[in-house]
Structures are given as C-alpha cells and as structure tokens.
Motif scaffolding. Structure first.
Motif, short mmCIF file in Angstrom:
data_model
loop_
_atom_site.label_atom_id
_atom_site.label_comp_id
_atom_site.label_asym_id
_atom_site.label_seq_id
_atom_site.Cartn_x
_atom_site.Cartn_y
_atom_site.Cartn_z
N VAL A 7 47.65 60.05 -73.95
CA VAL A 7 48.56 59.09 -73.32
C VAL A 7 49.29 58.32 -74.42
CG1 VAL A 7 48.71 57.11 -71.76
CG2 VAL A 7 46.97 58.87 -71.37
N ASP A 8 50.59 58.11 -74.25
CA ASP A 8 51.34 57.30 -75.20
C ASP A 8 50.75 55.89 -75.26
OD1 ASP A 8 52.97 59.48 -75.44
OD2 ASP A 8 54.72 58.59 -74.49
N ALA A 9 50.75 55.32 -76.46
CA ALA A 9 50.21 53.97 -76.66
C ALA A 9 51.34 53.02 -77.04
CB ALA A 9 49.14 53.97 -77.75
N THR A 10 51.35 51.86 -76.43
CA THR A 10 52.29 50.80 -76.80
C THR A 10 51.51 49.76 -77.60
OG1 THR A 10 53.61 51.17 -74.82
CG2 THR A 10 53.92 49.08 -75.98
N VAL A 11 51.92 49.53 -78.85
CA VAL A 11 51.15 48.73 -79.79
C VAL A 11 51.88 47.43 -80.10
CG1 VAL A 11 50.10 48.68 -82.08
CG2 VAL A 11 50.22 50.83 -80.81
N ASN A 12 51.11 46.35 -80.12
CA ASN A 12 51.61 45.05 -80.59
C ASN A 12 50.85 44.65 -81.84
OD1 ASN A 12 53.35 44.79 -78.37
ND2 ASN A 12 51.78 43.79 -77.13
N LEU A 13 51.58 44.20 -82.85
CA LEU A 13 50.99 43.72 -84.09
C LEU A 13 51.19 42.21 -84.19
CD1 LEU A 13 52.33 46.44 -86.59
CD2 LEU A 13 50.21 46.47 -85.26
N ASP A 14 50.09 41.46 -84.12
CA ASP A 14 50.15 40.02 -84.36
C ASP A 14 49.77 39.79 -85.81
OD1 ASP A 14 50.78 39.12 -81.69
OD2 ASP A 14 48.77 39.74 -81.14
N ILE A 15 50.70 39.22 -86.58
CA ILE A 15 50.53 39.11 -88.03
C ILE A 15 50.35 37.65 -88.42
CG2 ILE A 15 51.53 39.68 -90.28
CD1 ILE A 15 53.23 41.77 -88.80
N PHE A 16 49.33 37.40 -89.23
CA PHE A 16 49.06 36.06 -89.73
C PHE A 16 48.97 36.12 -91.25
CE2 PHE A 16 47.22 36.74 -85.60
CZ PHE A 16 47.58 35.63 -84.87
N THR A 17 49.41 35.05 -91.91
CA THR A 17 49.36 34.99 -93.37
C THR A 17 48.86 33.62 -93.80
OG1 THR A 17 51.60 34.13 -93.75
CG2 THR A 17 51.39 36.51 -93.43
N GLU A 18 48.95 33.36 -95.09
CA GLU A 18 48.53 32.07 -95.62
C GLU A 18 49.38 30.92 -95.09
OE1 GLU A 18 51.44 34.05 -98.39
OE2 GLU A 18 49.65 34.65 -97.27
N THR A 19 50.56 31.22 -94.52
CA THR A 19 51.43 30.18 -93.96
C THR A 19 51.34 30.09 -92.44
OG1 THR A 19 53.32 31.69 -93.88
CG2 THR A 19 53.04 30.38 -95.88
N GLY A 20 50.50 30.90 -91.83
CA GLY A 20 50.34 30.86 -90.38
C GLY A 20 50.85 32.13 -89.72
N ALA A 60 56.54 35.22 -87.11
CA ALA A 60 57.41 35.59 -85.99
C ALA A 60 58.16 36.86 -86.38
CB ALA A 60 58.38 34.46 -85.68
N ALA A 61 57.71 37.99 -85.85
CA ALA A 61 58.30 39.28 -86.21
C ALA A 61 58.59 40.06 -84.93
CB ALA A 61 57.35 40.06 -87.12
N PRO A 62 59.84 39.98 -84.39
CA PRO A 62 60.16 40.66 -83.13
C PRO A 62 59.89 42.16 -83.17
CG PRO A 62 61.90 39.12 -83.75
CD PRO A 62 60.97 39.20 -84.91
N GLY A 63 60.06 42.80 -84.32
CA GLY A 63 59.84 44.23 -84.42
C GLY A 63 58.39 44.64 -84.38
N ALA A 64 57.49 43.66 -84.28
CA ALA A 64 56.06 43.97 -84.30
C ALA A 64 55.49 44.22 -82.91
CB ALA A 64 55.29 42.84 -84.97
N THR A 65 56.29 44.11 -81.88
CA THR A 65 55.80 44.31 -80.52
C THR A 65 56.47 45.52 -79.89
OG1 THR A 65 57.48 42.81 -79.63
CG2 THR A 65 55.36 41.84 -80.22
N GLY A 66 55.79 46.12 -78.94
CA GLY A 66 56.35 47.25 -78.22
C GLY A 66 56.53 48.50 -79.05
N ILE A 67 55.67 48.72 -80.04
CA ILE A 67 55.75 49.92 -80.88
C ILE A 67 55.11 51.08 -80.13
CG2 ILE A 67 55.10 50.93 -83.10
CD1 ILE A 67 54.84 48.03 -84.15
N VAL A 68 55.89 52.10 -79.83
CA VAL A 68 55.37 53.24 -79.07
C VAL A 68 54.86 54.31 -80.04
CG1 VAL A 68 55.91 55.06 -77.42
CG2 VAL A 68 56.91 52.78 -77.14
N VAL A 69 53.58 54.66 -79.88
CA VAL A 69 52.98 55.74 -80.66
C VAL A 69 52.69 56.88 -79.69
CG1 VAL A 69 51.14 56.42 -82.24
CG2 VAL A 69 51.92 54.04 -82.19
#
Length: 363
Positions: A66-79, A82-91
């Motif tokens: 089944v195709d997977a829709t992936v969301n990447l929540d990214i955190f760094t030393e600054t918190g 906000a990366a719009p391209g990190a959501t809805g990634i279809v694999v």
C-alpha cells in the motif's frame, strides 16, 4: 544476511539482517553499518546535521503493498522547523524515497526527525556524511531510536582515540568530533535529565551528570571525563525523551563517526546478523539488579556464554555470521565495529507486533 527458524517451529519465526559498507573515495570515506528493521507508522531519527560540510538524507522505504503518505516533523536546537515540504510525502508501495534534510532544515546542528505515516508503513533511516574542506570525515547509516521514554539505554557506546579527538578541539567550542549525547523532549515540559555512562566489564568506570533540556528543543551534551573503552549510556528523565550518542574516531589516515541509538530490551530468544566489519562486538546492557547469563550461539561452532553484571554491561568479540541469543530477556543489545579510523554501530531490536501470530476467532 538473513535467517529464520526452521519451518514448523512452535514459536514465531525469527529473522535478522544487517549490512556494512566501507566507503573509500576522495570525497567520501568511512564505515557504515545498519540492521534490517520492521516497517512502522511512527518512528524517531536522532541523527544527522545540515551545517557546512554535513550531508544528511532521510531514507524512506515502503516494503508494504500500500502506498504510504509520510509526514516529517523536524526539530532542532532552535525548536520546531516550519517546513511545508515535509508533509504529504508519498512513498509508493515497494519503493524508496530519499529526502535531503538540508532542503527542509538548513544549517541545523542537531536535528531530530519524527516520522509518521498513513496508509502503508515505512522503514526510516538517516544517511549522514561529513566533509571538512576537501577531506572526508566519515559516513554513517543511523536507524530509528527508541520511542519517547523516561529511561533510554544505549548499549556499547565505543569511545576510541579520545586523546586525539580532544587534542583537535578548539578553545572556543566543542567540535562535532567530540562524543556527545543528543537528547530531545517532544512534550511541552522541560526535561530534567541525568546521563550516566557506565564502563563495560574491564573498561573505565564512566561518569554521570544532570542537566535541563528545554521542551521542544534539541540539546547536545558532551560526554566529558571518559577514556577509551565501551560504555552503556543511560538517560533518565522526568518526562519522555529520545536520545542517541555520537562519537568519532581519528585514525592514522582517516576519520569516521558513528551513531549509537537507544533501543528497547530484547526478549528471551533473539536472532542477530553480524555483517563483515572491523572489530565486531555484541554488547549487552543490564539495568536489572541481578546478574544475567546470556548464551550466544553461532550458526556453527561453540556457543559463548557471558555473565552480564547487574546495572552494568559486557560484550563479546564476534565474527561475521548469524547468532542466536538466549537467556537475555530484558537486556539492551547493540553491535559495534571499530578499526583504525573506522567506527559504526546498530541496535538490536526485539521483534515487533508484526512478527507475532494472528489469532482469528469464529463468529
């Protein structure tokens, strides 16, 4: 390499796989080892960097139908980033997608990536390489770390050539080559953490200290006052956290780094695949208050029996091959590789729910 219990066994089949790559090119060099992992819908990558000379790629593999829709929540030393391209990634089903982390979180010193999926499940990992000027400084394949918990145990953290690493530090700041613990508290409450590094049997004693990690921000904490050897690192917190350790080595001609990630304890029977690599060792960490005796049975040859001390750890040198671990219920296990200017590791994780039998009831 893979292995399984014989057909007709009464227990669920055991599988294991691992790989190791020794990269030698003018702009990329180092040892990278990784174990095969089960696909999941929620995982954490505590590794990588996107600062000058650092390249980090999030690898997303979908072994399901089944195709997977992936969301990447990214955190760094600054918190949070906000990366719009990190959501809805279809694999797509049966495919892999590679996501350059620099395109989502540029100039990040200490990223942590939370990978969640809908539809199919994915296997997530982080490929990281470091080049300083024109000189390669290592590569690594980092697998997922343990889910957020108040206690994270990282077995067999191998510290080598620490005198050379320390001598290479500047007076202004700790460099990326000094051994550090990366910690992230994903909730809304600051984490009051205690980090303890306990030397395995026959190595240096270790060290412990306390620190506060701001909620939603990634912290990197130097592992001070250690010596060369193997250590079990435990992070204890008042709130759930994720954690990994990042040591480096300096050899006669090359340099390298590794990521040692936390993992849950294994069960009584566990299969481990050890790929070819320098100085391979299997490490055991025992958080219980009683000694544990574990049996390491190779596919052929004599078994190795180890006593893992209470609240301590030990390890054994192993050759490439397939090993069955028995009697190690509750131990945290990892595999490390260490050579001149080479280092890598991967955690040994217990079988997940997908490996359990499915009961079907009549209605």
């Amino acid at each position: 390499m893979t292995a399984a219990t014989p057909q007709g066994a009464t227990r669920p089949p055991l599988f294991a796989g691992a790989q190791a790559q020794n990269v030698t090119s003018p702009d990329l060099a180092g040892l990278a080892a990784a174990s095969c992992a089960e696909a999941g819908a929620d995982s954490w990558l505590v590794a990588g960097a996107t600062t000058l000379g650092q390249t980090s790629l999030v690898l997303l593999s979908n072994p399901t139908s089944v195709d997977a829709t992936v969301n990447l929540d990214i955190f760094t030393e600054t918190g949070r980033v906000a990366a719009p391209g990190a959501t809805g990634i279809v694999v797509p089903a049966g495919a892999q997608k590679v996501v350059p982390l620099a395109g989502l979180a540029p100039s990040a010193t200490a990223p942590v990536v939370h990978v969640t999926t809908t539809g199919g499940s994915v296997v997530a990992s982080m490929q990281q390489s470091f080049e300083q000027g024109i000189d390669p400084r290592g590569v690594e394949l980092a697998g997922v770390t343990g889910a957020p918990s108040r206690v994270q145990t990282i077995s067999g953290v191998t510290i080598a050539s620490l005198a050379a690493v320390t001598a290479a530090q500047s007076a202004e700041a700790v460099s990326v080559e000094f051994p550090t613990v990366r910690v992230f508290a994903p909730g809304t409450q600051d984490a009051q953490i205690t980090i303890g590094a306990v030397g395995e049997a026959g190595t240096a004693a270790g060290n412990s200290f306390a620190q506060t990690v701001k909620a939603g921000h990634v912290a990197e904490i130097p592992l001070d006052h250690l010596k060369d050897g193997s250590f079990d690192v435990t992070v204890r917190s008042n709130v759930p956290v994720v954690a990994a350790v990042h040591p480096s080595v300096i050899g006669a001609k090359t340099r390298d780094f590794a990521w040692f990630v936390s993992s849950p304890p294994i069960t009584d029977s566990q299969l481990v695949a050890v790929p070819p690599g320098p100085g391979a060792r299997v490490h055991f960490a025992n958080a219980a208050d009683k000694d544990v005796t574990v049996k390491i049975q190779p596919a052929s040859g004599s078994a190795i029996r180890l006593t893992v001390p209470a609240e301590g750890g030990t390890s054994a040198s192993v050759n490439p091959g397939r090993y069955t671990l028995t009697g190690g219920d509750g131990l945290v296990v990892g595999v490390s590789f260490s050579g001149d200017g080479q280092t890598s590791s991967f955690a040994v994780s217990p079988a997940g729910p997908l490996a359990a039998p499915i009961e079907v009831y009549p209605h």
